[in-house]
Scaffold this active site. Structure first.
Site, PDB file in Angstrom:
ATOM      1  N   CYS A 158      23.048  57.626  -2.238  1.00 60.68           N
ATOM      2  CA  CYS A 158      24.501  57.725  -2.429  1.00 60.68           C
ATOM      3  C   CYS A 158      24.975  57.027  -3.700  1.00 60.68           C
ATOM      4  CB  CYS A 158      25.210  57.127  -1.224  1.00 60.68           C
ATOM      5  SG  CYS A 158      24.625  55.488  -0.800  1.00 60.68           S
ATOM      6  N   HIS A 251      31.855  54.583  -2.855  1.00 55.97           N
ATOM      7  CA  HIS A 251      31.069  53.767  -3.782  1.00 55.97           C
ATOM      8  C   HIS A 251      31.672  53.940  -5.184  1.00 55.97           C
ATOM      9  CE1 HIS A 251      28.339  52.996  -0.626  1.00 55.97           C
ATOM     10  NE2 HIS A 251      27.227  53.540  -1.080  1.00 55.97           N
TER      11      HIS A 251
HETATM   12  N1  LIG Z   1      21.716  52.630   0.646  1.00 55.52           N
HETATM   13  C1  LIG Z   1      23.076  52.986   0.501  1.00 55.52           C
HETATM   14  C2  LIG Z   1      23.391  54.177   1.325  1.00 55.52           C
HETATM   15  C3  LIG Z   1      23.205  55.388   0.517  1.00 55.52           C
HETATM   16  O1  LIG Z   1      22.676  56.404   0.906  1.00 55.52           O
HETATM   17  C4  LIG Z   1      23.996  51.853   0.852  1.00 55.52           C
HETATM   18  O2  LIG Z   1      23.488  50.890   1.438  1.00 55.52           O
HETATM   19  O3  LIG Z   1      25.177  51.919   0.518  1.00 55.52           O
END
Ligand SMILES: N[C@@H](CC=O)C(=O)O
Length: 361
Positions: A158, A251
């Site tokens: 992500c 994010h």
């Molecule tokens: N590893 C990431 C998740 C994404 O796929 C996170 O911890 O935010």
């Protein structure tokens, strides 16, 4: 009988599994017919198995409430009911590798949210707008597995979604050095504030394995196919810091970039505005109409206002300006559990169907 492809969700009770269920409610091409999870949940109805752990903002779809959850380890029993599966299983990396391969060998395509197979050389790792051509490794993978229709395809982490497509739009200028700091929501760890009260008003400067993924996965996305495997690109050089912040979804990345051939600010914004790929050309059901959106306002993108841009499938950008050390800096925002997880996998599956890699059994 419905024309829709019959879909199973492996790891259906976790947060990403729940997001698959929410996104696939009323999907025009796919119908969820089977839910599978750990032996602990197997035999219960889905609503019993999830209990009070439903984390979506929309209600649990009626269609899944009374479905009896299957044991994810009983591969044949799941495969005989479906045309393909989405995988969001929560196991060790080796276990995930093995179980996803077992489904593929049982002639059931697997579209996975997990990281376990992201570096398996003949497994495509796809951002559908950026590298749809990597699906051309699938015939080589099938040959290795000895299958006619079973294979594994994955989506990337992500964290990279907030900057990789934005940089891809600028590839004619040769991005050379990229420095990115990601500010990652707690749902990326499968949690909300009820599960993780320590995150209220807090920042944690470490997410296990995340910086390696954030630096390396874009290079595989920009790689090429050679002798039936994907060879990662040599550059740009990417360095990252990944930080957990008290945000539920979204994010954000603060990015610095230098180019071989420095473009003007106007050229960058124009490239972002015009950026599109196969999902837009094929009008895939989940494809955002305008994938990248640039805000002129100084205080955008903001998580609270912009995380759901294009139903969570788009990426918002802002604050592009020249930098005193690198050529430019900018901010990117993407929805980590939609574009960054289940939604990204749904878009991959739509692409795979459109390209003829998944179909009815
Ligand atoms: N590893 C990431 C998740 C994404 O796929 C996170 O911890 O935010």
């Amino acid at each position: 009988m419905s024309d829709k492809l019959r879909v199973g969700i492996l790891g259906a009770t976790g947060m990403v599994g729940q997001r698959f269920i929410a996104l696939l409610e009323n999907h025009p091409w796919f119908e969820v017919v089977t839910l599978a999870a750990s032996p602990r949940s197997a035999g219960k109805t889905y609503e019993e198995a999830v209990g009070d752990r439903w984390k979506m903002t929309t209600p649990m779809p009626e269609a899944v409430k009374k479905m009896v959850v299957k044991n994810v380890n009983e591969v044949e029993a799941v495969c005989e009911t479906v045309d393909f599966v989405f995988s969001a299983v929560d196991m060790t990396k080796d276990e995930i590798k093995a179980i996803e391969e077992a489904y593929a060998k049982a002639e059931t395509p697997v579209v996975s949210n997990n990281s376990a197979h992201r570096w398996t050389p003949d497994v495509p790792m796809i951002i559908p707008e950026v590298n749809p051509q990597h699906n051309e490794v699938i015939p080589y993978q099938k040959k290795r597995l000895g299958t006619t229709r079973g294979f594994i395809a994955v989506k990337p982490n992500c964290s990279i979604q907030s900057y990789t497509p934005a940089l891809d739009a600028l590839k004619e200028y040769g991005p050379k050095v990229v420095v990115a700091t990601t500010y990652q929501a707690i749902s990326g760890a499968g949690k909300n504030f009820k599960d993780w009260p320590e995150m209220e008003g807090n920042i944690i400067p470490f997410i296990g394995g995340e910086e390696e993924k954030s630096e390396q996965e874009p290079l595989r996305i920009w790689g090429h196919i050679e002798d039936g495997v994907i060879v990662k690109a040599d550059g740009p050089v990417i360095t990252t810091q990944c930080i957990r912040v008290p945000v539920l979804n979204g994010h954000t990345a603060a990015v610095f970039v230098s180019f071989e051939k420095k473009p003007s600010k106007e050229a960058i914004i124009e490239a972002w505005k015009n950026y599109k790929g196969l999902p837009q050309e094929l009008e895939l059901p989940s494809a955002p109409k305008q994938f990248l959106h640039y805000f002129e306002e100084d205080n955008r993108p903001q998580v609270a206002l912009d995380v759901d841009y294009e139903n969570g499938f788009g990426v918002t950008l802002g604050r592009l300006r020249e930098d005193s050390v690198y050529d430019y800096k900018f901010i990117g925002l993407s929805h980590n559990t939609v574009r960054g997880a289940a939604g990204g996998a749904v878009l991959c599956a739509e692409l795979l169907k459109a390209q003829g890699y998944i179909s009815k059994k």
